[in-house]
Enzyme design. Sequence first.
Site, PDB file in Angstrom:
ATOM      1  N   ASP A 260       0.940  -1.193  -0.034  1.00 45.11           N
ATOM      2  CA  ASP A 260       0.092  -0.088  -0.001  1.00 45.11           C
ATOM      3  C   ASP A 260       0.910   1.222  -0.087  1.00 45.11           C
ATOM      4  O   ASP A 260       1.929   1.302   0.816  1.00 45.11           O
ATOM      5  CB  ASP A 260      -0.824  -0.156   1.116  1.00 45.11           C
ATOM      6  CG  ASP A 260      -1.819   1.285   1.415  1.00 45.11           C
ATOM      7  OD1 ASP A 260      -2.737   1.630   0.483  1.00 45.11           O
ATOM      8  OD2 ASP A 260      -1.215   2.004   2.210  1.00 45.11           O
ATOM      9  N   GLU A 297       1.689  -0.023  -4.774  1.00 51.89           N
ATOM     10  CA  GLU A 297       0.956   1.191  -5.212  1.00 51.89           C
ATOM     11  C   GLU A 297       1.465   2.532  -4.945  1.00 51.89           C
ATOM     12  O   GLU A 297       2.247   2.433  -4.013  1.00 51.89           O
ATOM     13  CB  GLU A 297      -0.571   1.003  -4.202  1.00 51.89           C
ATOM     14  CG  GLU A 297      -1.456   2.200  -4.615  1.00 51.89           C
ATOM     15  CD  GLU A 297      -2.066   2.720  -3.364  1.00 51.89           C
ATOM     16  OE1 GLU A 297      -3.142   3.571  -3.614  1.00 51.89           O
ATOM     17  OE2 GLU A 297      -1.754   2.202  -2.330  1.00 51.89           O
TER      18      GLU A 297
END
Length: 613
Positions: A260, A297
């Site tokens: 993330d 990401e």
Amino acid sequence: MKPLGATYLGDGRCLFNVWAPRAKSLAVSLLEPREKTVWLARDERGYFSGTVEGAGPQSLYYYVLDGGKVRPDPASRYQPEGVHGPSQVVDLQSFRWSDHGWRGLPREKLVFYELHVGTFTPEGTFEAVIPFLDELKELGVTALQLMPVAQFPGSRNWGYDGVYPFAAQNTYGGPWGLQRLVDACHRRGLAVFLDVVYNHLGPEGNYLPDFAPYFTENYRTPWGAAVNFDGPGSDEVRRYFIENALYWVRDLHIDGLRLDAVHAITDKSAIPFLAELTGEVHREAVRLGRQVYLIAESDLNDARLIWPRELGGYGLDAQWCDDFHHALHALLTGERRGYYQDFGELYHLARAFRNGFVYTGQYSAYRQRRHGGPIGPCRPLQFVVFAQNHDQVGNRACGERLSSLVDFEALKLAAALVILSPFLPLIFMGEEYGETAPFLYFTSHTDPRLGEAVRLGRRREFSSFNWAEEVPDPQDEETFLRSRLRRELRQQGRHRALYELYRELLRLRREHPAFSDPRWENMEVTALGARGALVLERWGGGARAGIISSFRREPSCAVLPLSPGRWRKILDTAEERWLGGGSSVPAEVFSAGEVELALPPLACILLERMEEG
């Protein structure tokens, strides 16, 4: 090197190991099966460890720091009573796996299905997902992408407020439920990817600072102090997160990790944490004889994340590509607020097809500076693309899915462009049948002040978009309940037709030879802004496909570039089969380098070139 946390050794013995340099003394306080306190020995680097008798599976325990603070284990494998309760010793090695022949999937076969365990089914558990695996496989999905499952406060959360990175959420079924889900997936040939959060921990139940310098004030993130990846003590912080990644891969048989928001990881060391993590995970994959992927990401458009190590990159396997989404979304919805102001023209989508990123160093009006960098040696299969995901839906004021923003024809067009692209496609749960329930942001913090801070933070987050709608209260259980899938829609009218289209598109992606060799050299894309059309040609395996997309809202006639030869239509989203308004594109067309076609509005037409003779 002793593993972190509580490692059950058998015969009622358990090895405890915790890094706590901020404590002068540390003890394990066993609560079950009988109360017992055992002091652990400290080494020169601040690790406290020791083997404790009478501590087996199901034993509950805390750590006691300096005879005062009582804290759960930072590397707890299970928190049966939540983030403030005791940790529990578990024996994950006793699980009987049936996936001994599983070696993972090759990259080109990955088709992701992102789901949130809590809202995917009414039960909201790992095991409740299992009955739907055959349906997902039949659809054409090959990999589940689970949103974060690390223990978070309460029972309702997206997962990005996790505070025990090793502990699978208790209300989802804990590590045993996750093992059963992963094993069931592997039996069906489905891979499992897990979203992990290494850039911050949530605000409630985060006791790591009591143990060690896990965080630093040298850098700030949207969530507060940054994780300490390059300051004093950072070697041990890195070890904590690397061991976490290896835990998911080794003990839970996870096939890949989605990292993330890596742009929120600040690390100025010569060997960046992300590069070290990638090397360790890939070495473990080789040792296990399995294919394991790391996917980042990032909103930096920095392709060095996925460049090879020998070329100065970090060596990750792939990264999410927001630019593709933004380019497609802006075209279909007409939105120009927030970051969508940098998109909205057909040439933006064409650039996304050619480069993955739209912005590779150009000026961004939204950021008021240049954005991104060159893609260098990247390949299409290193980019994950989507028309929807949890962020792009849930980070709207009212969590509207694309099905609530555009009409049915636009939904079909979006599906075709994502799935027939040369990239790795991702489907957000329910997207395949046009789910209309919103996916809202929800939490269940127990601290009222924290709950109010979350409400205010959500309102501030949308200021740049000027969304006037009242933001639903994340703490209200109704916000969570509204976000559950309504899978019964799949059998109804347009929802059923959209589902069948997704299945057909995925079949074509999987079986048509023109899509078998996804390289930049094997495709050509042309944006015809004045004509509102995009033409993408792909070839491979001795076949050539033409993907013609019309973005006009009304029927139009256009002269389009198309390689010379006779072409056969194999899919047209405007046809009655897909509940379209009908199409005037003939079953066969001849091109001498250009072809004139009457295009239906908001449609995608797939052609294949016919062999001569």
